[in-house]
Scaffold this motif. Structure first.
Motif, PDB file in Angstrom:
ATOM      1  N   LYS A  72       0.830  -1.207   0.000  1.00 54.72           N
ATOM      2  CA  LYS A  72       0.000   0.000   0.000  1.00 54.72           C
ATOM      3  C   LYS A  72       0.863   1.256   0.000  1.00 54.72           C
ATOM      4  CE  LYS A  72      -3.912   2.262   2.257  1.00 54.72           C
ATOM      5  NZ  LYS A  72      -3.326   3.598   2.050  1.00 54.72           N
ATOM      6  N   LEU A  73       1.916   1.266   0.805  1.00 54.26           N
ATOM      7  CA  LEU A  73       2.775   2.444   0.888  1.00 54.26           C
ATOM      8  C   LEU A  73       3.464   2.704  -0.447  1.00 54.26           C
ATOM      9  CD1 LEU A  73       4.028   4.710   2.510  1.00 54.26           C
ATOM     10  CD2 LEU A  73       5.774   3.093   3.317  1.00 54.26           C
ATOM     11  N   LEU A  74       4.017   1.667  -1.064  1.00 51.22           N
ATOM     12  CA  LEU A  74       4.690   1.853  -2.341  1.00 51.22           C
ATOM     13  C   LEU A  74       3.704   2.324  -3.408  1.00 51.22           C
ATOM     14  CD1 LEU A  74       7.287   1.669  -3.983  1.00 51.22           C
ATOM     15  CD2 LEU A  74       6.746  -0.736  -4.454  1.00 51.22           C
ATOM     16  N   THR A  75       2.501   1.763  -3.413  1.00 49.94           N
ATOM     17  CA  THR A  75       1.480   2.191  -4.374  1.00 49.94           C
ATOM     18  C   THR A  75       1.129   3.657  -4.171  1.00 49.94           C
ATOM     19  OG1 THR A  75       0.558  -0.045  -4.440  1.00 49.94           O
ATOM     20  CG2 THR A  75      -0.854   1.730  -5.222  1.00 49.94           C
ATOM     21  N   ASP A  76       0.917   4.064  -2.926  1.00 50.14           N
ATOM     22  CA  ASP A  76       0.582   5.465  -2.637  1.00 50.14           C
ATOM     23  C   ASP A  76       1.711   6.404  -3.037  1.00 50.14           C
ATOM     24  OD1 ASP A  76      -1.855   4.674  -1.657  1.00 50.14           O
ATOM     25  OD2 ASP A  76      -1.257   4.759   0.456  1.00 50.14           O
ATOM     26  N   ILE A  77       2.951   5.989  -2.809  1.00 56.53           N
ATOM     27  CA  ILE A  77       4.106   6.820  -3.172  1.00 56.53           C
ATOM     28  C   ILE A  77       4.174   7.023  -4.682  1.00 56.53           C
ATOM     29  CG2 ILE A  77       6.634   6.810  -3.324  1.00 56.53           C
ATOM     30  CD1 ILE A  77       6.652   5.583  -0.505  1.00 56.53           C
ATOM     31  N   VAL A  78       4.084   5.925  -5.431  1.00 58.69           N
ATOM     32  CA  VAL A  78       4.224   6.006  -6.885  1.00 58.69           C
ATOM     33  C   VAL A  78       3.098   6.838  -7.496  1.00 58.69           C
ATOM     34  CG1 VAL A  78       4.258   4.651  -9.020  1.00 58.69           C
ATOM     35  CG2 VAL A  78       5.538   3.869  -7.019  1.00 58.69           C
ATOM     36  N   LYS A  79       1.894   6.775  -6.915  1.00 58.35           N
ATOM     37  CA  LYS A  79       0.775   7.582  -7.408  1.00 58.35           C
ATOM     38  C   LYS A  79       1.086   9.076  -7.370  1.00 58.35           C
ATOM     39  CE  LYS A  79      -3.211   4.694  -6.162  1.00 58.35           C
ATOM     40  NZ  LYS A  79      -4.347   4.597  -5.201  1.00 58.35           N
ATOM     41  N   THR A  80       1.846   9.502  -6.354  1.00 58.13           N
ATOM     42  CA  THR A  80       2.105  10.936  -6.169  1.00 58.13           C
ATOM     43  C   THR A  80       3.289  11.445  -6.982  1.00 58.13           C
ATOM     44  OG1 THR A  80       3.590  10.618  -4.273  1.00 58.13           O
ATOM     45  CG2 THR A  80       1.223  10.739  -3.817  1.00 58.13           C
ATOM     46  N   LEU A  81       4.069  10.531  -7.563  1.00 61.42           N
ATOM     47  CA  LEU A  81       5.258  10.953  -8.293  1.00 61.42           C
ATOM     48  C   LEU A  81       4.899  11.554  -9.649  1.00 61.42           C
ATOM     49  CD1 LEU A  81       7.590   7.891  -7.548  1.00 61.42           C
ATOM     50  CD2 LEU A  81       7.618  10.151  -6.448  1.00 61.42           C
ATOM     51  N   PRO A  82       5.738  12.457 -10.172  1.00 57.36           N
ATOM     52  CA  PRO A  82       5.488  13.006 -11.513  1.00 57.36           C
ATOM     53  C   PRO A  82       5.684  11.949 -12.590  1.00 57.36           C
ATOM     54  CG  PRO A  82       7.623  13.743 -10.678  1.00 57.36           C
ATOM     55  CD  PRO A  82       6.942  13.029  -9.543  1.00 57.36           C
ATOM     56  N   ASP A  83       5.153  12.214 -13.768  1.00 58.20           N
ATOM     57  CA  ASP A  83       5.243  11.252 -14.879  1.00 58.20           C
ATOM     58  C   ASP A  83       6.637  11.308 -15.482  1.00 58.20           C
ATOM     59  OD1 ASP A  83       4.740   9.426 -16.802  1.00 58.20           O
ATOM     60  OD2 ASP A  83       3.400  10.678 -18.000  1.00 58.20           O
ATOM     61  N   GLN A  84       7.559  10.715 -14.777  1.00 54.45           N
ATOM     62  CA  GLN A  84       8.964  10.656 -15.196  1.00 54.45           C
ATOM     63  C   GLN A  84       9.477   9.243 -14.906  1.00 54.45           C
ATOM     64  OE1 GLN A  84      11.277  13.740 -13.289  1.00 54.45           O
ATOM     65  NE2 GLN A  84       9.719  15.325 -13.676  1.00 54.45           N
ATOM     66  N   ASN A  96      15.470   2.298  -1.878  1.00 59.13           N
ATOM     67  CA  ASN A  96      15.351   3.708  -2.217  1.00 59.13           C
ATOM     68  C   ASN A  96      14.538   3.864  -3.501  1.00 59.13           C
ATOM     69  OD1 ASN A  96      16.927   4.512  -0.046  1.00 59.13           O
ATOM     70  ND2 ASN A  96      18.841   4.394  -1.225  1.00 59.13           N
ATOM     71  N   VAL A  97      13.687   4.882  -3.524  1.00 58.34           N
ATOM     72  CA  VAL A  97      12.872   5.209  -4.692  1.00 58.34           C
ATOM     73  C   VAL A  97      13.241   6.623  -5.123  1.00 58.34           C
ATOM     74  CG1 VAL A  97      10.541   5.465  -5.625  1.00 58.34           C
ATOM     75  CG2 VAL A  97      10.996   3.740  -3.858  1.00 58.34           C
ATOM     76  N   PHE A  98      13.702   6.778  -6.361  1.00 61.59           N
ATOM     77  CA  PHE A  98      14.101   8.088  -6.888  1.00 61.59           C
ATOM     78  C   PHE A  98      13.200   8.465  -8.059  1.00 61.59           C
ATOM     79  CE2 PHE A  98      17.996   5.845  -5.517  1.00 61.59           C
ATOM     80  CZ  PHE A  98      18.445   6.703  -4.516  1.00 61.59           C
ATOM     81  N   CYS A  99      12.762   9.722  -8.073  1.00 55.83           N
ATOM     82  CA  CYS A  99      12.026  10.253  -9.222  1.00 55.83           C
ATOM     83  C   CYS A  99      12.224  11.758  -9.240  1.00 55.83           C
ATOM     84  CB  CYS A  99      10.544   9.921  -9.132  1.00 55.83           C
ATOM     85  SG  CYS A  99       9.593  10.445 -10.579  1.00 55.83           S
ATOM     86  N   GLY A 100      12.937  12.249 -10.266  1.00 58.23           N
ATOM     87  CA  GLY A 100      13.254  13.674 -10.315  1.00 58.23           C
ATOM     88  C   GLY A 100      14.067  14.066  -9.097  1.00 58.23           C
ATOM     89  N   SER A 101      13.587  15.064  -8.342  1.00 57.13           N
ATOM     90  CA  SER A 101      14.287  15.512  -7.135  1.00 57.13           C
ATOM     91  C   SER A 101      13.734  14.879  -5.865  1.00 57.13           C
ATOM     92  CB  SER A 101      14.176  17.044  -7.026  1.00 57.13           C
ATOM     93  OG  SER A 101      12.809  17.432  -6.974  1.00 57.13           O
TER      94      SER A 101
END
Length: 363
Positions: A72-84, A96-101
């Motif tokens: 659930k946590l990983l799903t919620d995190i990825v939902k909020t990330l920008p389309d990158q 670790n999960v990286f997306c943009g900054s």
């Protein structure tokens, strides 16, 4: 482990597999999603020990490996990330999960503790166009019983004979039957599959891929668009529903579906479980009157025009069951077949092979 994948692809994949993770189990590992990367592919798995889901998507793999993250946590995190591009790597202490900054550091679980995906040997197999299959499921699956003490009624009967595909569901108060003729015949197939499970399958994005169903002794395996679902197969004998729908009718009403739904919704504002909605059919005038009366609230009625064959009759139904049936009729008009005030009423689509039987309520 280190890989990169587009945010939208990872979001969509997690949305599907997260439905198989458990939120109530005392085993923390079952609340996780298993991730494994190798050979330019990311494989995600979840299970609650009854439902298991496995999905594979392409990914840019820098280093193969595996881990288990909180689903659930990983799903919620990825939902909020920008389309990158999203990059995920494991560390000695977690992931670790990286997306943009943006960077997230998550605690993970030992992947060796995650249950292995079931290895099931199929006994029966069938394939259907997904759009046809999904539409039929949506017409009937909401009518299964929620009473686990009668497990067979919590499932949908799926049967194929030649090129006819049929789905049936009932909770003993109503019965929905959807049929269609497929372009190509298949081998005989029959199984009772859990209604909520089928509803989840039907909610998947539509594609040109067929849906493939296989049966083992006690499990059902569904494969669609790169995803495999394994769920329990419901054992038992499905009720003989044919004897309920073969009787003679004394009245047939043809009425506009949306007009009747709107009238029932308005009248039902004064209805409750004790005060159902009553349909009064005037054969001479060609008028159908929806009405209800509640001693503590008041009464309401609304008249509709329609075509009537046969006798005048009055019959009462649970208003929500009636609305559910009308919502499943995809034609503009609906036939309502009646055989008296205390015998089941049957809604029939005028354009497709769908019927909905509903038991009357005594008033």
């Amino acid at each position: 482990m280190r890989f990169s994948i587009n945010q939208a692809e990872l979001r969509d994949a997690l949305a599907v597999v997260s439905k198989g993770s458990s939120t109530r189990s005392t085993l923390p590992i079952l609340a996780g999603v298993y991730l494994m990367v190798e050979d330019a592919e990311l494989v995600l798995q979840t299970t609650d020990l009854e439902l298991s889901i496995r999905l594979a998507v392409p990914a840019l793999v820098d280093e193969p490996g595996e881990t288990v993250a909180p689903a659930k946590l990983l799903t919620d995190i990825v939902k909020t990330l920008p389309d990158q591009a999203v990059t995920i790597e494991t560390t000695d202490s977690g992931m670790n999960v990286f997306c943009g900054s943006t960077t997230f550091a998550l605690k993970t679980l030992n992947p060796t503790d995650f249950p292995s995906f079931p290895d099931v040997q199929a006994e029966q197999e069938a394939s259907f166009p997904f759009n046809v299959f999904g539409s039929m499921v949506k017409s009937v699956a909401k009518d299964v019983s929620k009473d686990e003490t009668r497990a067979i009624l919590t499932g949908v009967l799926i049967s194929q004979s030649g090129n006819e595909l049929k789905m049936v569901a009932t909770d003993s108060y109503r019965l929905a039957v959807a049929s269609t003729v497929l372009d190509e015949p298949g081998s005989d197939f029959e199984a009772v599959v859990a209604g909520p499970f089928l509803s989840e399958i039907a909610s998947l994005p539509n594609s040109s891929d067929p849906i493939h169903i296989a049966l083992s002794e006690n499990q059902v395996i569904v494969s669609y668009h790169g995803t495999t679902f394994i769920n329990r197969r419901i054992e038992g004998t499905f009720p003989n529903y044919r004897q309920l729908i073969g009787g003679e009718r004394s009245t047939r009403v043809k009425v506009d579906v949306q007009s009747l739904m709107a009238a029932v919704k308005r009248v039902a504002l004064l209805s409750n479980k004790v005060s159902p909605v009553q349909l009064s059919v005037d054969a001479d005038a060609g008028v159908i009157t929806c009405m209800t009366s509640s001693q503590d609230v008041g009464n309401a009625q609304e008249a509709l025009e329609g075509s009537v064959e046969g006798e005048s009759v009055s019959i009462a139904f649970n208003h929500q069951f009636l609305l559910d049936g009308l919502a499943s009729v995809k034609s503009e008009k609906v036939y309502i077949d009646l055989a008296g005030s205390m015998k089941p009423g049957i809604l029939r689509s005028t354009e497709e092979d769908f019927l909905y039987l509903i038991m009357p309520v005594r008033v």
